[in-house]
Design a protein around this motif. Structure first.
Motif, PDB file in Angstrom:
ATOM      1  N   ALA A  94      -2.060   4.734   8.384  1.00 13.00           N
ATOM      2  CA  ALA A  94      -2.191   5.937   7.569  1.00 13.00           C
ATOM      3  C   ALA A  94      -1.146   5.960   6.458  1.00 13.00           C
ATOM      4  N   ALA A  95       0.073   5.560   6.785  1.00 16.24           N
ATOM      5  CA  ALA A  95       1.134   5.533   5.773  1.00 16.24           C
ATOM      6  C   ALA A  95       0.901   4.415   4.767  1.00 16.24           C
ATOM      7  N   TRP A  96       0.551   3.223   5.259  1.00 15.01           N
ATOM      8  CA  TRP A  96       0.336   2.042   4.421  1.00 15.01           C
ATOM      9  C   TRP A  96      -0.800   2.284   3.425  1.00 15.01           C
ATOM     10  N   PHE A  97      -1.978   2.592   3.934  1.00 17.44           N
ATOM     11  CA  PHE A  97      -3.128   2.793   3.062  1.00 17.44           C
ATOM     12  C   PHE A  97      -3.023   4.106   2.288  1.00 17.44           C
ATOM     13  N   GLY A  98      -2.368   5.095   2.897  1.00 15.86           N
ATOM     14  CA  GLY A  98      -2.164   6.345   2.187  1.00 15.86           C
ATOM     15  C   GLY A  98      -1.320   6.169   0.938  1.00 15.86           C
ATOM     16  N   ALA A  99      -0.335   5.251   0.999  1.00 20.17           N
ATOM     17  CA  ALA A  99       0.491   4.976  -0.181  1.00 20.17           C
ATOM     18  C   ALA A  99      -0.345   4.383  -1.308  1.00 20.17           C
ATOM     19  N   PHE A 100      -1.306   3.535  -0.953  1.00 19.81           N
ATOM     20  CA  PHE A 100      -2.223   3.020  -1.985  1.00 19.81           C
ATOM     21  C   PHE A 100      -3.026   4.154  -2.607  1.00 19.81           C
ATOM     22  N   VAL A 101      -3.531   5.058  -1.774  1.00 24.33           N
ATOM     23  CA  VAL A 101      -4.358   6.149  -2.291  1.00 24.33           C
ATOM     24  C   VAL A 101      -3.531   7.067  -3.190  1.00 24.33           C
ATOM     25  N   ASP A 102      -2.267   7.317  -2.821  1.00 20.13           N
ATOM     26  CA  ASP A 102      -1.391   8.095  -3.698  1.00 20.13           C
ATOM     27  C   ASP A 102      -1.385   7.509  -5.108  1.00 20.13           C
ATOM     28  N   ARG A 103      -1.310   6.193  -5.179  1.00 15.87           N
ATOM     29  CA  ARG A 103      -1.251   5.511  -6.468  1.00 15.87           C
ATOM     30  C   ARG A 103      -2.601   5.570  -7.188  1.00 15.87           C
ATOM     31  N   TYR A 104      -3.689   5.373  -6.436  1.00 16.82           N
ATOM     32  CA  TYR A 104      -5.006   5.381  -7.062  1.00 16.82           C
ATOM     33  C   TYR A 104      -5.417   6.771  -7.536  1.00 16.82           C
ATOM     34  N   LEU A 105      -4.874   7.819  -6.926  1.00 24.09           N
ATOM     35  CA  LEU A 105      -5.126   9.159  -7.434  1.00 24.09           C
ATOM     36  C   LEU A 105      -4.606   9.310  -8.856  1.00 24.09           C
ATOM     37  N   ALA A 106      -3.514   8.603  -9.142  1.00 31.25           N
ATOM     38  CA  ALA A 106      -2.887   8.703 -10.458  1.00 31.25           C
ATOM     39  C   ALA A 106      -3.421   7.678 -11.442  1.00 31.25           C
ATOM     40  N   VAL A 107      -3.672   6.454 -10.969  1.00 33.61           N
ATOM     41  CA  VAL A 107      -4.015   5.373 -11.907  1.00 33.61           C
ATOM     42  C   VAL A 107      -5.246   4.581 -11.454  1.00 33.61           C
ATOM     43  N   GLY A 108      -6.115   5.192 -10.708  1.00 27.70           N
ATOM     44  CA  GLY A 108      -7.334   4.523 -10.268  1.00 27.70           C
ATOM     45  C   GLY A 108      -8.439   5.540 -10.091  1.00 27.70           C
ATOM     46  N   ARG A 109      -9.223   5.356  -9.053  1.00 27.13           N
ATOM     47  CA  ARG A 109     -10.299   6.300  -8.750  1.00 27.13           C
ATOM     48  C   ARG A 109     -10.369   6.474  -7.240  1.00 27.13           C
ATOM     49  N   VAL A 110     -10.438   7.721  -6.793  1.00 25.65           N
ATOM     50  CA  VAL A 110     -10.581   8.032  -5.375  1.00 25.65           C
ATOM     51  C   VAL A 110     -11.654   9.090  -5.222  1.00 25.65           C
ATOM     52  N   ASP A 111     -12.651   8.795  -4.394  1.00 25.07           N
ATOM     53  CA  ASP A 111     -13.707   9.752  -4.076  1.00 25.07           C
ATOM     54  C   ASP A 111     -13.660  10.061  -2.590  1.00 25.07           C
ATOM     55  N   VAL A 112     -14.039  11.276  -2.243  1.00 23.05           N
ATOM     56  CA  VAL A 112     -14.167  11.641  -0.833  1.00 23.05           C
ATOM     57  C   VAL A 112     -15.563  12.185  -0.591  1.00 23.05           C
TER      58      VAL A 112
END
Length: 209
Positions: free
Chosen positions: A47-65
């Motif tokens: 959760a921490a490992w992949f969550g850190a990636f998602v934190d970054r993609y929220l700012a400089v990528g794309r995240v959908d739920v």
């Protein structure tokens, strides 16, 4: 009882739910078991490992739920080729290697990321979007939520004429992604534990998805 599904862009306030979905969904994933053999800590570290990636993609990528009855039930996180490399989030803590090193040690971490880095040899020649993470909450898997999430992103990238690619260590997921138009182009062995498969998808014209 009617179950309502909705796919939307992720927001910062979704992160606790997203991390929990990631930790639960990847518990038995072959790559994660290879990287994090301790089952007692695996969910939290994942959760921490992949969550850190998602934190970054929220700012400089794309995240959908995808929401089910108003609650986050799945997530798709994409790395885009035109992301700025000087955004402050990219230098924020905790770092991804730092999270893993805190659990398995720096030497093992260096080996893990060097091995995973072998997938770059199978990246598309032209700039492409990378589907880094796809997860659906256990108990809701097999209901088409993952397909909806990926298809939602693919519709945008098809309109832009952008190639997409991904890597998976799960054999069963190869068929899932093939149905969405991806094809295996190369493999990376994860020691003797599993095999990471790189898959590409060329953009499709509207109506051909």
């Amino acid at each position: 009882m009617t179950v309502e599904h909705r796919v939307r862009a992720a927001r910062a306030e979704d992160m606790p739910a997203i991390r929990t979905v990631l930790g639960r969904a990847f518990h038995d994933d072959s790559l994660v078991r290879w990287a994090l053999p301790d089952e007692t800590t695996r969910d939290d570290v994942c959760a921490a490992w992949f969550g850190a990636f998602v934190d970054r993609y929220l700012a400089v990528g794309r995240v959908d739920v995808v929401e089910v009855d108003g609650e986050v039930a799945g997530v798709a996180a994409w790395r885009v080729p035109d992301a700025p490399d000087d955004h402050p989030v990219l230098a924020s803590l905790p770092s991804v290697p730092g999270i893993v090193a805190a659990v398995v040690g720096p030497e093992r971490t260096a080996h893990l990321f060097a091995t995973l880095g072998g997938s770059s040899a199978h990246a598309p020649a032209d700039p492409a979007v990378y589907l880094h993470l796809l997860a659906v909450r256990p108990g809701l898997q097999g209901r088409g939520l993952g397909s909806r999430l990926v298809s939602h992103g693919l519709a945008t990238f098809d309109e832009r004429g952008t190639t997409t690619w991904l890597c998976t260590a799960e054999e069963r997921d190869v068929v899932f992604y093939e149905r969405l138009g991806f094809a295996v182009v190369g493999q990376v062995p994860l020691d003797d534990a599993a095999t990471l498969r790189a898959m590409h998808r060329a953009p499709r014209a509207p109506g051909l998805r």
